[in-house]
Design a protein around this motif. Structure first.
Motif: not given
Length: 100
Positions: A24-28, A32-34, A55-61, A69-75
């Motif tokens: 279970d991973l999370v960025a800080q 906490p986000y991602g 992710p590119y922003h705090v609203f994405a997983r 993996q590619t980073r989510p939230g780019r678009w």
């Protein structure tokens, strides 16, 4: 991993026994986000690669898997920046054209 917190850098090896494992991973940042989770089966002496991308922003997983993996939230981020910059540039151009 498996309920035990561990700090990780860009590349980190964590030792775990054989069996079903959970990562279970999370960025800080300021919060906490991602969040991302993965359950996998590890055999005795087996090395199981797990890749996580913030992710590119705090609203994405986050994205997690056994391959890079590619980073989510780019678009979403590009759309948000575009939604701010396009009207701003249009306003500057309109002001420049009317003051001529």
């Amino acid at each position: 991993m498996d309920g035990f917190p561990a700090s990780a850098g860009e590349r980190q090896r964590l030792a775990a026994g054989a069996g079903v494992r959970a990562a279970d991973l999370v960025a800080q940042w300021w919060k906490p986000y991602g969040q991302a989770s993965l359950q996998f089966l590890a055999g005795p002496g087996q090395s199981v690669p797990v890749f996580y991308a913030t992710p590119y922003h705090v609203f994405a997983r986050g994205a997690i898997g056994h391959v890079k993996q590619t980073r989510p939230g780019r678009w979403f981020l590009f759309g948000l920046v575009g939604a701010i910059l396009v009207p701003l540039v249009a306003l500057i151009v309109a002001i420049a054209l009317t003051s001529s």
